[in-house]
Design a protein around this motif. Structure first.
Motif, PDB file in Angstrom:
ATOM      1  N   ASN A   1      -8.645  37.513 -45.773  1.00 30.68           N
ATOM      2  CA  ASN A   1     -10.091  37.372 -45.570  1.00 30.68           C
ATOM      3  C   ASN A   1     -10.479  35.998 -45.036  1.00 30.68           C
ATOM      4  OD1 ASN A   1     -10.470  39.993 -46.548  1.00 30.68           O
ATOM      5  ND2 ASN A   1     -10.592  39.242 -48.648  1.00 30.68           N
ATOM      6  N   ASP A   2      -9.507  35.125 -44.778  1.00 30.67           N
ATOM      7  CA  ASP A   2      -9.782  33.817 -44.184  1.00 30.67           C
ATOM      8  C   ASP A   2      -8.935  33.630 -42.931  1.00 30.67           C
ATOM      9  OD1 ASP A   2     -11.542  33.107 -46.161  1.00 30.67           O
ATOM     10  OD2 ASP A   2     -10.057  32.035 -47.348  1.00 30.67           O
ATOM     11  N   SER A   3      -8.773  34.667 -42.106  1.00 36.63           N
ATOM     12  CA  SER A   3      -7.850  34.593 -40.972  1.00 36.63           C
ATOM     13  C   SER A   3      -8.234  33.504 -39.977  1.00 36.63           C
ATOM     14  CB  SER A   3      -7.740  35.943 -40.268  1.00 36.63           C
ATOM     15  OG  SER A   3      -8.988  36.328 -39.740  1.00 36.63           O
ATOM     16  N   GLU A   4      -9.476  33.065 -39.992  1.00 41.50           N
ATOM     17  CA  GLU A   4      -9.890  31.974 -39.115  1.00 41.50           C
ATOM     18  C   GLU A   4      -9.481  30.624 -39.685  1.00 41.50           C
ATOM     19  OE1 GLU A   4     -11.206  32.595 -36.099  1.00 41.50           O
ATOM     20  OE2 GLU A   4     -10.942  34.701 -36.623  1.00 41.50           O
ATOM     21  N   GLU A   5      -9.079  30.582 -40.937  1.00 44.18           N
ATOM     22  CA  GLU A   5      -8.733  29.336 -41.626  1.00 44.18           C
ATOM     23  C   GLU A   5      -7.215  29.209 -41.757  1.00 44.18           C
ATOM     24  OE1 GLU A   5     -10.913  27.112 -43.478  1.00 44.18           O
ATOM     25  OE2 GLU A   5     -12.759  28.046 -42.782  1.00 44.18           O
ATOM     26  N   LYS A   6      -6.512  29.250 -40.635  1.00 48.80           N
ATOM     27  CA  LYS A   6      -5.063  29.118 -40.675  1.00 48.80           C
ATOM     28  C   LYS A   6      -4.694  27.677 -40.985  1.00 48.80           C
ATOM     29  CE  LYS A   6      -4.317  32.961 -37.612  1.00 48.80           C
ATOM     30  NZ  LYS A   6      -3.754  33.464 -36.387  1.00 48.80           N
ATOM     31  N   PHE A   7      -3.556  27.505 -41.649  1.00 45.28           N
ATOM     32  CA  PHE A   7      -3.062  26.171 -41.960  1.00 45.28           C
ATOM     33  C   PHE A   7      -1.541  26.186 -41.912  1.00 45.28           C
ATOM     34  CE2 PHE A   7      -3.763  28.444 -45.907  1.00 45.28           C
ATOM     35  CZ  PHE A   7      -2.649  28.152 -46.685  1.00 45.28           C
ATOM     36  N   TYR A   8      -0.941  25.002 -41.947  1.00 40.84           N
ATOM     37  CA  TYR A   8       0.503  24.866 -41.792  1.00 40.84           C
ATOM     38  C   TYR A   8       1.161  24.378 -43.074  1.00 40.84           C
ATOM     39  CZ  TYR A   8      -0.546  25.096 -36.825  1.00 40.84           C
ATOM     40  OH  TYR A   8      -0.984  25.491 -35.594  1.00 40.84           O
ATOM     41  N   VAL A   9       2.353  24.942 -43.341  1.00 45.27           N
ATOM     42  CA  VAL A   9       3.217  24.460 -44.416  1.00 45.27           C
ATOM     43  C   VAL A   9       4.549  24.099 -43.786  1.00 45.27           C
ATOM     44  CG1 VAL A   9       2.072  25.752 -46.266  1.00 45.27           C
ATOM     45  CG2 VAL A   9       3.932  26.825 -44.995  1.00 45.27           C
ATOM     46  N   SER A  10       5.303  23.218 -44.446  1.00 44.77           N
ATOM     47  CA  SER A  10       6.588  22.818 -43.857  1.00 44.77           C
ATOM     48  C   SER A  10       7.642  22.603 -44.942  1.00 44.77           C
ATOM     49  CB  SER A  10       6.432  21.545 -43.033  1.00 44.77           C
ATOM     50  OG  SER A  10       6.236  20.436 -43.865  1.00 44.77           O
ATOM     51  N   ALA A  11       8.878  22.665 -44.500  1.00 45.76           N
ATOM     52  CA  ALA A  11      10.033  22.342 -45.345  1.00 45.76           C
ATOM     53  C   ALA A  11      10.903  21.365 -44.560  1.00 45.76           C
ATOM     54  CB  ALA A  11      10.822  23.598 -45.687  1.00 45.76           C
ATOM     55  N   GLU A  12      11.128  20.182 -45.125  1.00 42.93           N
ATOM     56  CA  GLU A  12      11.962  19.182 -44.482  1.00 42.93           C
ATOM     57  C   GLU A  12      13.403  19.338 -44.941  1.00 42.93           C
ATOM     58  OE1 GLU A  12      10.442  15.200 -44.892  1.00 42.93           O
ATOM     59  OE2 GLU A  12       8.380  15.868 -44.461  1.00 42.93           O
ATOM     60  N   PHE A  13      14.341  19.014 -44.032  1.00 41.66           N
ATOM     61  CA  PHE A  13      15.747  19.104 -44.384  1.00 41.66           C
ATOM     62  C   PHE A  13      16.566  18.174 -43.492  1.00 41.66           C
ATOM     63  CE2 PHE A  13      14.904  22.241 -41.154  1.00 41.66           C
ATOM     64  CZ  PHE A  13      16.013  22.222 -40.320  1.00 41.66           C
ATOM     65  N   THR A  14      17.778  17.890 -43.939  1.00 45.51           N
ATOM     66  CA  THR A  14      18.673  17.018 -43.193  1.00 45.51           C
ATOM     67  C   THR A  14      19.972  17.734 -42.947  1.00 45.51           C
ATOM     68  OG1 THR A  14      17.676  15.063 -44.197  1.00 45.51           O
ATOM     69  CG2 THR A  14      19.862  14.780 -43.235  1.00 45.51           C
ATOM     70  N   ILE A  15      20.443  17.676 -41.705  1.00 45.14           N
ATOM     71  CA  ILE A  15      21.772  18.183 -41.340  1.00 45.14           C
ATOM     72  C   ILE A  15      22.699  16.969 -41.288  1.00 45.14           C
ATOM     73  CG2 ILE A  15      23.164  19.297 -39.538  1.00 45.14           C
ATOM     74  CD1 ILE A  15      21.220  21.252 -40.846  1.00 45.14           C
ATOM     75  N   GLN A  16      23.807  17.062 -42.003  1.00 45.74           N
ATOM     76  CA  GLN A  16      24.741  15.918 -42.062  1.00 45.74           C
ATOM     77  C   GLN A  16      25.981  16.206 -41.264  1.00 45.74           C
ATOM     78  OE1 GLN A  16      24.898  13.657 -45.382  1.00 45.74           O
ATOM     79  NE2 GLN A  16      22.964  14.361 -46.196  1.00 45.74           N
TER      80      GLN A  16
END
Length: 149
Positions: free
Chosen positions: A134-149
Motif C-alpha cells: 500500500n506504499d508502492s510509491e514509497e520505495k526505499f533501499y536496503v543493503s548488505a555489505e561484504f568482503t571478498i578475500q
C-alpha cells in the motif's frame, strides 16, 4: 573468457541471451553511488557460510507491522577510498514480486557470476529496492555489505 549465445523460442518470441565465464579482476566502475540506504524496519544480511565470490544467500527481515514487497532486481557496488561506486553491468531480471509478512524473513539466493563475474578481492554491497504494501510509491533501499578475500 568463454561466451555462450542462447536462443530460445517461447510463445513465438525469440529471446537472445549471452553468458560469460571467468574472473573479473577489473570492473567497469561507474559514478559514485547516490543511493541512500534506509533505516526503516527492514534488514538485509548475508546468511552465514553462504558467501562465495560467485554468489550468496541473503536474508531479508521485516521488523515492521506491514507486509514488505520486493522483486529480483539487485545491484552490487564496490567500495573505493571509503566511497561506494556503481559497477556498470547489464543484467536482465524476471518480474515476479515477493512478500515478507510482518516480523518474518525470506532467503534470497543470488548467483551473480553471469552478470558481475567472480568478484575479486574487495569490499562490496548488495542493494535491493523494497517497499511496504500500500506504499508502492514509497520505495526505499536496503543493503548488505561484504568482503571478498
Amino acid at each position: 573468457m568463454r561466451k555462450t549465445i542462447l536462443t530460445i523460442l517461447f510463445c513465438g518470441v525469440i529471446i537472445f541471451g549471452i553468458t560469460g565465464c571467468g574472473n573479473k579482476t577489473e570492473f567497469d566502475i561507474g559514478n559514485k553511488s547516490d543511493i541512500q540506504i534506509s533505516e526503516q524496519d527492514v534488514s538485509l544480511t548475508i546468511k552465514e557460510d553462504t558467501l562465495k565470490n560467485t554468489g550468496a544467500t541473503l536474508v531479508l527481515k521485516n521488523f515492521s507491522d506491514k507486509t514488505l514487497k520486493y522483486d529480483e532486481v539487485y545491484e552490487i557496488e564496490i567500495e573505493q577510498d571509503n566511497e561506494w561506486y556503481k559497477i556498470n553491468v547489464e543484467i536482465d531480471f524476471n518480474d515476479p514480486l515477493w512478500e515478507v509478512e510482518q516480523n518474518e524473513s525470506n532467503e534470497l539466493e543470488l548467483k551473480w557470476e553471469h552478470g558481475y563475474g567472480k568478484l575479486a578481492t574487495g569490499t562490496y554491497r548488495i542493494i535491493k529496492e523494497v517497499y511496504f504494501e500500500n506504499d508502492s510509491e514509497e520505495k526505499f533501499y536496503v543493503s548488505a555489505e561484504f568482503t571478498i578475500q
